[in-house]
Design an enzyme around this catalytic site. Structure first.
Site, PDB file in Angstrom:
ATOM      1  N   SER A  78      -3.052  -2.908  -2.438  1.00 16.85           N
ATOM      2  CA  SER A  78      -2.240  -3.713  -3.341  1.00 16.85           C
ATOM      3  C   SER A  78      -2.557  -3.477  -4.809  1.00 16.85           C
ATOM      4  O   SER A  78      -1.942  -4.077  -5.679  1.00 16.85           O
ATOM      5  CB  SER A  78      -2.435  -5.196  -3.023  1.00 16.85           C
ATOM      6  N   THR A 188      -3.679  -8.570  -5.140  1.00 19.87           N
ATOM      7  CA  THR A 188      -3.676  -8.348  -6.592  1.00 19.87           C
ATOM      8  C   THR A 188      -4.961  -8.914  -7.170  1.00 19.87           C
ATOM      9  O   THR A 188      -5.352 -10.017  -6.826  1.00 19.87           O
ATOM     10  CB  THR A 188      -2.492  -9.131  -7.199  1.00 19.87           C
ATOM     11  N   THR A 206      -2.241  -4.666 -10.322  1.00 20.80           N
ATOM     12  CA  THR A 206      -1.561  -4.704  -9.013  1.00 20.80           C
ATOM     13  C   THR A 206      -0.628  -3.517  -8.842  1.00 20.80           C
ATOM     14  O   THR A 206      -0.207  -2.903  -9.831  1.00 20.80           O
ATOM     15  CB  THR A 206      -0.731  -6.005  -8.884  1.00 20.80           C
ATOM     16  N   ARG A 216      11.108  -2.875 -10.346  1.00 19.80           N
ATOM     17  CA  ARG A 216      10.786  -4.308 -10.332  1.00 19.80           C
ATOM     18  C   ARG A 216       9.403  -4.544 -10.955  1.00 19.80           C
ATOM     19  O   ARG A 216       8.453  -3.825 -10.703  1.00 19.80           O
ATOM     20  CB  ARG A 216      10.797  -4.820  -8.879  1.00 19.80           C
ATOM     21  N   GLY A 240       0.206 -13.624  -5.775  1.00 24.92           N
ATOM     22  CA  GLY A 240       1.289 -14.162  -4.956  1.00 24.92           C
ATOM     23  C   GLY A 240       2.642 -13.636  -5.385  1.00 24.92           C
ATOM     24  O   GLY A 240       2.724 -12.585  -6.034  1.00 24.92           O
TER      25      GLY A 240
HETATM   26  C1  SD4 Z   1       3.511  -9.342  -7.900  1.00 26.12           C
HETATM   27  N1  SD4 Z   1       1.833 -11.025  -8.050  1.00 26.12           N
HETATM   28  O1  SD4 Z   1       3.781  -8.195  -8.231  1.00 26.12           O
HETATM   29  C2  SD4 Z   1       2.064  -9.674  -7.621  1.00 26.12           C
HETATM   30  C3  SD4 Z   1       1.804  -9.455  -6.165  1.00 26.12           C
HETATM   31  C4  SD4 Z   1       0.638 -10.189  -5.635  1.00 26.12           C
HETATM   32  O2  SD4 Z   1      -0.668 -10.892  -3.974  1.00 26.12           O
HETATM   33  O3  SD4 Z   1      -0.087 -10.843  -6.291  1.00 26.12           O
HETATM   34  N2  SD4 Z   1       0.383 -10.175  -4.413  1.00 26.12           N
HETATM   35  O4  SD4 Z   1       4.366 -10.189  -7.733  1.00 26.12           O
END
Ligand code: SD4
Length: 329
Positions: A78, A188, A206, A216, A240
């Site tokens: 991630s 992340t 991330t 995106r 998240g």
């Molecule tokens: C996102 N917040 O790109 C990041 C992904 C993430 O745990 O945190 N995943 O939206």
């Protein structure tokens, strides 16, 4: 607005702005330094940050060294090298960094460079800008000596090929699936530190939501959403579903709540409640967000929408993991 009215409003808000600042005093400075990070899997990153902090390094160097650990780890799907790609099979990275003096830097949707946080730091330190995206970020990195690498590992390619069989993108699905996905695949890194000089800094890095649309960008590289630092008050970071964190300016909302006297944990909860009141409970119950926060006094806390979010800490008492309380069970 006429001047008299303006002065009246300023007069009304000033005491509230000043009051909590005075309560964030020098108390507890013997507990410094401290580093906190999203997810217990990021303990190794904390250790790298701690090495810097305990030898009297800056919080900025600490968080930078810290987030570089998962960025370089191909097993971490991630962040950085080995991150899961977008729906077109392209790994794009997001990162930001913020120091105690309000300096900020970010890269978004950057390809082929492992250490997105290092490029974000260079944006902060070497340009008149605060954000670079896509090709421009890559060009800037290459001009500054970064090496172009293939970030898509065999494992992540395999996972993407498997995903292509159904090609469904739905980050808000059942709670069970979400937990599995977020806990296993989406870790992340958001890291905040306070150094021996009692200065705060933070970094966030991330590869974003797996199989996202190409281009995106989530919350992680957005100052105020994925990360925010106010050296007089405290700092916060997020993990998240980024769209939901952006919607409530998550990290900034938390820092402002701490400014008005909330503890770090209360402040994280308050930001999550904001999403609930904005979008409703049934919506918020199907999204995961985890927040962490650290204030100027060295108090820390975390909160999540759904269970299973963790925060890892290192301070002068050693290492610790906190299982975040959650709004929904
Ligand atoms: C996102 N917040 O790109 C990041 C992904 C993430 O745990 O945190 N995943 O939206």
């Amino acid at each position: 607005m006429n001047r008299r009215k303006f002065v009246k409003i300023i007069g009304a808000v000033t005491p509230a702005l000043v009051m909590p600042l005075t309560s964030f005093g020098e108390g507890g400075s013997s507990n410094f330094p401290i580093v906190i990070t999203t997810w217990d899997q990021n303990k190794k990153a904390n250790q790298a940050a701690w090495k810097v902090l305990k030898s009297n390094g800056s919080a900025l160097d600490a968080v930078h060294q810290g987030v570089m650990v998962p960025e370089a780890d191909p097993k971490d799907q991630s962040v950085g090298f080995g991150g899961l790609p977008d729906r077109d099979g392209i790994v794009t990275l997001d990162a930001c960094i913020m120091d105690h003096a309000g300096n900020i830097g970010a890269v978004m949707g950057m390809e082929n460079i492992i250490h997105a946080s290092s490029v974000a730091r260079l944006v902060m330190e070497k340009t008149p800008h605060v954000q670079l995206v896509g090709d421009g970020a890559l060009q800037f990195a290459l001009e500054n000596g970064f090496k172009k690498e293939n970030l898509l590992t065999e494992n992540s390619k395999k996972a993407w090929k498997k995903w292509l069989e159904t090609a469904k993108y739905n980050p808000m699905t059942t709670i069970e699936e979400l937990e599995k996905r977020i806990h296993k695949n989406h870790d992340t890194i958001g890291m905040i530190a306070i150094d021996q000089q009692q200065n705060l800094s933070g970094a966030c890095s991330t590869s974003g939501m797996a199989y996202k649309l190409h281009g995106r960008v989530g919350d992680s590289p957005i100052i105020g959403a994925g990360l925010y630092v106010d050296n007089e008050i405290g700092a916060a970071s997020a993990t998240g579903v980024g769209e939901e964190v952006v919607r409530i300016c998550g990290s900034h909302t938390i820092v402002e709540a701490m400014r008005y006297g909330k503890s770090p944990e209360e402040a994280c909860k308050l930001a999550l409640m904001r999403l609930v009141s904005m979008k409703g409970e049934s919506y918020a119950k199907n999204v995961q967000i985890g927040f962490i926060a650290l204030n100027k006094k060295g108090e820390y806390g975390c909160y999540s929408l759904l269970p299973n979010f963790t925060m890892a800490i290192v301070d002068t008492n050693g290492e610790k993991v906190i299982h975040a309380p959650s709004l929904f069970s």
